[in-house]
Design an enzyme around this catalytic site. Structure first.
Site, PDB file in Angstrom:
ATOM      1  N   PRO A   2     -38.874-128.982  10.878  1.00 51.52           N
ATOM      2  CA  PRO A   2     -38.968-128.863   9.413  1.00 51.52           C
ATOM      3  C   PRO A   2     -38.931-127.395   8.997  1.00 51.52           C
ATOM      4  CG  PRO A   2     -40.790-130.165  10.318  1.00 51.52           C
ATOM      5  CD  PRO A   2     -40.087-129.530  11.474  1.00 51.52           C
ATOM      6  N   GLU A   3     -37.993-127.075   8.120  1.00 52.71           N
ATOM      7  CA  GLU A   3     -37.889-125.713   7.602  1.00 52.71           C
ATOM      8  C   GLU A   3     -38.482-125.691   6.183  1.00 52.71           C
ATOM      9  OE1 GLU A   3     -36.977-123.082   9.147  1.00 52.71           O
ATOM     10  OE2 GLU A   3     -35.955-123.832  10.927  1.00 52.71           O
TER      11      GLU A   3
END
Ligand SMILES: [Zn+2]
Length: 270
Positions: A2-3
């Site tokens: 997850p960015e």
């Protein structure tokens, strides 16, 4: 992984369900995350969530008594589900709310975390030294120009440094450098103000576009299948090694920088 855009979309996804709601119970099935979930997390019980904010890739669940700090690590995801939904193998924590919903943290690789602080959250050791948020006015080309003077670091590493600016992950660094026409290995201290103005704009654009695209997956947030908050996006260079540059047709090249895939056009990026 997850960015920043996925985390922001997670925030947007959970907020309508949890903001202003009070916590009934915190169920910790496995406290062995990146750092152990502290026993004090139970202080959440009975408190009302007054704010759900994001700082870098940390989600902050604010109450009048303290703040829960949540990170999704390498593989974490959040879902909002009805009470009583059976837990699966990697569903480590549930925060149950009085409105019949629960926030479930699933994290197969357990690099995420859930911490609790009663101090000013900005001064927490995990947050205190972070650079500005890329989508705020604190971050712009002038800032990048000033911060980079006399630095020999390659520009790609420079913009991926959380002390400089948060949330520019590998994909977004590749994409924004291509859009700005800057070679990823160029020395950060040798880049002009004008080029940094362009780069800062491209970083904002690529992140905002990813958040916008992620918004279309919000309907999946309360679903029981799939990976909520994750999304595919159209990429110009990342993952396109050996394919023609969309601007000039040259074949895109790939190098490793800090162990990370770095794809660029040797004609368009100088
Ligand atoms: Zn090109």
């Amino acid at each position: 992984m997850p960015e920043l855009p996925e985390v922001e979309v997670s925030r947007l996804g959970i907020t309508p369900h949890l903001l202003g709601e009070s916590v009934m119970r915190v169920v910790v099935r496995n406290a062995s995350l990146r750092w152990p979930v502290p026993a004090e997390i139970q202080e959440l019980t009975g408190l009302t969530v007054t704010g759900i904010r994001r700082r870098a890739k940390y989600l902050l669940l604010e109450t009048d008594w303290g703040t829960a700090i949540l990170h999704l690590g390498m593989s974490g995801n959040l879902k909002v589900l009805p009470h009583g939904t059976p837990a699966g193998k990697h569903d480590h924590v549930d925060i149950e709310f009085a409105n019949g919903k629960l926030l479930r943290l699933n994290d197969p690789r357990r690099f995420g975390c859930l911490l609790w602080t009663r101090d000013a959250v900005e001064e927490h050791p995990l947050l205190a030294k972070l650079g500005p948020e890329p989508l705020t006015d604190d971050f712009d080309g002038d800032y990048l120009f000033q911060r980079s003077r006399n630095r020999k670091t390659a520009v790609k590493q420079f913009i991926m440094d959380n002390h400089v600016v948060v949330g520019v992950g590998n994909i977004y660094a590749n994409e924004s450098l291509f859009s700005a026409g800057i070679h990823p290995q160029r020395e950060s201290g040798s880049i002009s103000r004008a080029r940094y103005l362009k780069l800062a704009e491209e970083i904002k654009t690529v992140l905002a576009r990813a958040i916008g695209q992620g918004g279309t997956t919000l309907k999946d947030f309360t679903g029981s299948d799939g990976k909520p908050g994750y999304f595919v996006q159209e990429l110009q260079v990342y993952g396109r090694t050996g394919q023609p540059c969309i601007q000039c047709g040259s074949l895109l090249k790939e190098i490793r920088m800090n162990g990370r895939s770095t794809v660029y056009c040797s004609r368009c990026q100088r």
